[in-house]
Design an enzyme around this catalytic site. Structure first.
Site, short mmCIF file in Angstrom:
data_model
loop_
_atom_site.label_atom_id
_atom_site.label_comp_id
_atom_site.label_asym_id
_atom_site.label_seq_id
_atom_site.Cartn_x
_atom_site.Cartn_y
_atom_site.Cartn_z
N CYS A 1 17.43 61.45 26.51
CA CYS A 1 19.11 61.57 26.49
C CYS A 1 19.68 62.59 27.60
O CYS A 1 19.34 63.81 27.15
CB CYS A 1 20.01 61.88 24.98
SG CYS A 1 21.56 61.18 25.47
N LYS B 1 45.64 28.65 45.91
CA LYS B 1 44.08 28.53 45.17
C LYS B 1 43.69 29.04 44.07
O LYS B 1 43.39 30.13 44.37
CB LYS B 1 43.04 28.14 46.49
CG LYS B 1 41.79 28.20 45.98
CD LYS B 1 40.85 28.21 47.12
CE LYS B 1 39.31 27.56 47.02
NZ LYS B 1 38.82 28.95 45.97
N GLU C 1 49.55 25.08 48.95
CA GLU C 1 49.37 24.91 47.44
C GLU C 1 48.89 26.43 47.33
O GLU C 1 48.04 26.91 47.40
CB GLU C 1 48.31 23.99 46.63
CG GLU C 1 48.93 23.08 46.55
CD GLU C 1 48.67 21.32 45.96
OE1 GLU C 1 47.54 21.90 45.18
OE2 GLU C 1 48.51 19.72 46.14
N LYS D 1 40.68 31.24 53.16
CA LYS D 1 41.26 32.62 51.52
C LYS D 1 41.52 34.32 52.40
O LYS D 1 41.19 34.48 53.43
CB LYS D 1 39.06 32.58 51.42
CG LYS D 1 38.38 31.19 51.28
CD LYS D 1 38.29 30.74 49.55
CE LYS D 1 37.63 31.94 49.08
NZ LYS D 1 35.67 30.95 49.13
N CYS E 1 19.63 56.33 22.88
CA CYS E 1 19.58 57.37 22.75
C CYS E 1 18.71 57.47 20.86
O CYS E 1 19.69 56.63 20.60
CB CYS E 1 20.32 58.53 23.64
SG CYS E 1 19.87 59.78 22.05
N CYS F 1 21.56 65.14 24.52
CA CYS F 1 21.25 65.92 23.78
C CYS F 1 19.72 66.09 24.07
O CYS F 1 18.69 66.70 23.02
CB CYS F 1 21.38 65.40 22.06
SG CYS F 1 20.67 63.78 22.20
N CYS G 1 23.43 62.28 18.38
CA CYS G 1 23.64 63.31 19.98
C CYS G 1 25.26 62.71 19.67
O CYS G 1 25.96 62.52 19.62
CB CYS G 1 23.32 61.57 20.28
SG CYS G 1 23.69 61.62 22.60
N ASP H 1 41.85 30.46 41.04
CA ASP H 1 40.59 30.89 41.04
C ASP H 1 39.69 30.48 39.60
O ASP H 1 39.47 31.54 38.89
CB ASP H 1 40.23 32.57 41.19
CG ASP H 1 39.01 32.84 41.85
OD1 ASP H 1 37.77 31.67 41.91
OD2 ASP H 1 38.27 33.57 41.37
S1 IVH Z 1 42.48 20.54 45.69
C1 IVH Z 1 39.46 17.58 47.66
N1 IVH Z 1 43.82 22.33 45.03
O1 IVH Z 1 39.27 25.25 45.03
C2 IVH Z 1 40.37 18.45 47.35
N2 IVH Z 1 41.42 22.84 45.15
O2 IVH Z 1 36.73 25.72 47.23
C3 IVH Z 1 39.89 19.01 46.15
N3 IVH Z 1 41.04 24.38 43.63
O3 IVH Z 1 37.58 22.80 44.06
C4 IVH Z 1 40.46 20.48 45.60
N4 IVH Z 1 43.27 25.88 43.25
O4 IVH Z 1 38.36 23.22 42.12
C5 IVH Z 1 42.63 22.09 45.54
N5 IVH Z 1 45.46 23.80 44.50
C6 IVH Z 1 44.59 23.57 44.67
C7 IVH Z 1 43.03 24.14 43.93
C8 IVH Z 1 42.20 23.90 44.05
C9 IVH Z 1 41.99 25.51 43.31
C10 IVH Z 1 39.84 25.08 43.65
C11 IVH Z 1 39.16 23.58 43.34
C12 IVH Z 1 37.64 23.10 44.62
C13 IVH Z 1 37.72 24.59 45.30
C14 IVH Z 1 37.80 24.64 46.68
#
Ligand code: IVH
Length: 670
Positions: free
Chosen positions: A410, A116, A114, A316, A428, A413, A433, A118
């Site tokens: 400044c 990840k 999946e 990551k 300033c 000026c 200015c 942010d």
């Molecule tokens: S699963 C025990 N799936 O990443 C497993 N986490 O660095 C629970 N996150 O705390 C997490 N996308 O906040 C999972 N598709 C995803 C995610 C995801 C973002 C975040 C989540 C987690 C953090 C870990």
């Protein structure tokens, strides 16, 4: 005529229809009707609910914004800890995971990959299909109750769609709440207009938003959520994670469409690589790929450490960072006179563009980083367009690196510089200015202010440097002769600019209030002030406490407005604008009546049909005022559902308490 449906039935029909269309629009991203048609349904529901407040239920689509600012967030313990994920930074670490799984299970496992997201993880509780709670991760054991804010997320169903899902007494769903990039940029633009610091990245913006006490503000920010985990009465509902994702989708929840079941670790590696390349194609930020063992049985066999599950890792992506040298530190002067140090860099490629500057915010930041001119630094580009210096590589410091000293005058000026108490920036002090004048001209002409689009940076530079414009009012004195003498200004563009300047005289009051660039007065505050005072004259004469009594204007903003109009230079600019024929009154009559003249109101609880904003605007339009706390001076407490201590206080003091219907009668039945 067909017989009229009883109200309860009508309300349920409308709710079902609205839920259906919300799901199509916010979850599936595939609407069936236009926004206008949707609004019509929504208004119809609000109207019937206003007539029958006893039929309003917490899961009604109208109940997303409670409109009641919270005093704080209660701590809530999670039923089971919210774990984090162990990180993998290389293919090797993904192969390690595969080896561990194989050792334990003796079979070749399959995985689910999946994206990840942010953002921040969130736990949602549904009881018999109804959303009852939203809690942040916190320290993993206890989080904060942010239910009111979470309800403003339109893609999150207040009621689950699927009967199977509704059967569970307690369903816990976990997912990631985030701010889409478009909303993030919009929030930052607004913050800049309001002289507030920008959020460094969408994640910080989402975190800040989720912890905002006023749900109206949260709703305006447009958070979104993808879900990825579920416990149904303590159990995982399906034997495979891939099936759970389908199950969540069926229940009406938003599952990220980009996920893949991979039959081998090589397929996982390919998927991670592919998304590392494509990460910028999404409308939200991702920082990696989460790799999960698909079989729930195997997940349970593998278990977890105190911090991480052993059956998943977060691959990551490489950070969008680069190393380069700081050639020099320049100091820019902004509209408010703020001196901002900017690092001039040896140009370097980063996330598809060449970076030659990075903001350093202020002198405290330079000190915190320990930065010297000549240093090698690590720069990073978050979701924001402006890169920043994250770290100084001190062990690679050249011998001739120089300490930077913030100028005491400044740089534009040579005017005096001061550092207001409690602030990190120097400013300033010179009102004339040129740097300030240029920036204020650009702000005055901006699209959201007076909309003089022909006025760009190059022209502002020339107008100020040649002494033709000393303040925004001077724009209205420019002639064709003046303009054609400037570089790159032909007759056509000069005439075009003059036409736009002329046109801007007819702008509404809110635009010019915003355009004046009063600190802390953004577009929205300007609109509120225009509506409340109706003219620049009235606004400029307002006493500080009168400003403070305006709904949504706090003491800091009130003081800033008051100070602005106390300065003779500013009043002189306004007089010049007036003499030039610029409109300084609100087009829509500010006051509808004086029916509530001098009356003080306190709002509390949730009103059946009006939002706090609407009620506040009505009170002000009819000459009344709103104050925050109940006192002897309060004339009325306008109370709705769940009114708290304010109501008790009103009763104790004998202040009349009115409901919405009575209030609407007072303002002429609107
Ligand atoms: S699963 C025990 N799936 O990443 C497993 N986490 O660095 C629970 N996150 O705390 C997490 N996308 O906040 C999972 N598709 C995803 C995610 C995801 C973002 C975040 C989540 C987690 C953090 C870990």
């Amino acid at each position: 005529m067909p017989p009229k449906a009883p109200p309860a039935e009508k309300i349920e029909q409308l709710r079902a229809l609205i839920r259906h269309h919300e799901h199509r629009y916010y979850v599936l991203d595939n609407p069936e009707i236009s926004d206008a048609e949707f609004d019509k349904l929504f208004r119809a529901l609000k109207a019937v609910e206003a007539e029958h407040p006893e039929l309003v239920l917490p899961d009604s689509p109208t109940q997303r914004v409670g409109g009641k600012p919270a005093e704080g967030f209660a701590a809530v313990e999670h039923a089971r800890p919210m774990l984090s994920l162990d990180n993998a930074y290389s293919e090797g670490e993904l192969l390690d995971l595969d080896r561990r799984v194989k050792e334990l299970s003796g079979v070749a496992p399959d995985y689910v990959c999946e994206l990840k997201i942010d953002g921040l993880s969130l736990s949602l509780i549904y009881e018999e299909g109804m959303l009852t709670r939203g809690v942040t991760r916190g320290d993993g054991t206890r989080g904060e109750d942010v239910t009111a804010n979470v309800k403003t997320i339109r893609s999150l169903p207040l009621k689950l769609r699927d009967e199977a899902a509704q059967k569970y007494r307690r369903l816990e769903i976990r997912g990631e709440v985030f701010l889409p990039l478009a909303s993030f940029h919009k929030v930052n633009e607004e913050r800049e207009d309001n002289d507030e610091p920008r959020f460094a990245n969408p994640r910080n913006a989402a975190a800040g938003t989720l912890r905002t006490l006023n749900p109206d503000v949260v709703a305006s920010r447009k958070l979104d959520l993808f879900v990825y985990q579920c416990f149904a009465d303590g159990q995982i509902p399906c034997p495979r994670h891939s099936e759970t994702l389908g199950w969540l989708k069926e229940a009406g929840l938003k599952v990220n469409p980009h996920w893949k079941q991979c039959e081998s670790i090589q397929a996982v590696i390919d998927y991670c690589r592919a998304w590392e390349e494509k990460r910028d194609s999404l409308s939200y930020e991702i920082d990696g790929v989460v790799v999960k063992v698909n079989s729930v049985r195997l997940q349970q066999d593998m278990g977890a450490t105190s911090k991480f599950p052993r059956w998943a890792v977060a691959y990551k992506f490489a950070a969008r960072q680069a190393t380069t040298q700081v050639k020099n530190i320049l100091v820019q002067v902004g509209r408010t006179g703020a001196l901002t140090p900017v690092a001039e860099l040896d140009p370097v490629e980063l996330a598809g563009s060449t970076i030659s500057r990075a903001t350093l915010h202020n002198e405290d930041e330079i000190r915190r980083l320990g930065l010297k001119i000549g240093d090698l630094v690590l720069i990073e580009k978050g979701g924001d367009v402006i890169p920043k210096v994250v770290k100084v590589l001190e062990d690679r410091r050249p011998e001739d690196a120089q300490t930077f000293v913030m100028p005491s005058r400044c740089p534009v000026c040579s005017g005096e510089v001061y550092r207001p108490e409690g602030e990190a920036v120097r400013r300033c002090a010179n009102v004339g200015c040129p740097a300030k004048v240029k920036e204020s001209l650009l702000h005055f002409s901006a699209r959201k202010a007076m909309k003089i689009e022909g006025l760009g940076e190059a022209l502002a530079d020339q107008l100020v440097d040649k002494g033709m414009v000393k303040d925004p009012a001077d724009l209205y004195q420019l002639s064709l002769d003046d303009l054609v003498r400037l570089d790159r200004m032909g007759k056509k563009s000069s005439l075009n600019l003059l036409a736009q300047v002329e046109e801007s005289k007819r702008n509404d009051l809110a635009r010019i209030i915003f355009g004046l660039g009063i600190r802390h007065v953004g577009e929205r505050t300007a609109q509120i002030l225009a509506q409340r005072f109706g003219s620049m004259d009235a606004l400029s004469r307002a006493a500080q406490d009168e400003l403070e009594s305006v709904f949504e204007v706090g003491p800091v903003v009130a003081e800033s407005i008051y100070r602005f109009f106390a300065q003779p230079e500013n009043l002189a600019v306004i007089a010049k604008l007036k003499a030039a024929g610029v409109n300084l009154t609100a087009k829509t009559a500010a006051r509808k009546s004086a029916q509530l003249q001098g009356k003080q109101f306190v709002l509390t609880g949730k009103l059946p049909s009006l939002s706090r904003e609407q009620a506040g605007a009505l009170i002000e339009q009819h000459g009344g005022r709103i104050t925050v706390s109940v006192s002897q001076k309060t004339d009325f407490v306008l109370a709705g559902e769940d009114a708290g201590s304010k109501l008790d206080k009103a009763r104790a003091l004998g202040v009349p308490v009115i409901e919405e219907t009575e209030f609407l009668k007072m303002v002429g039945g609107e």
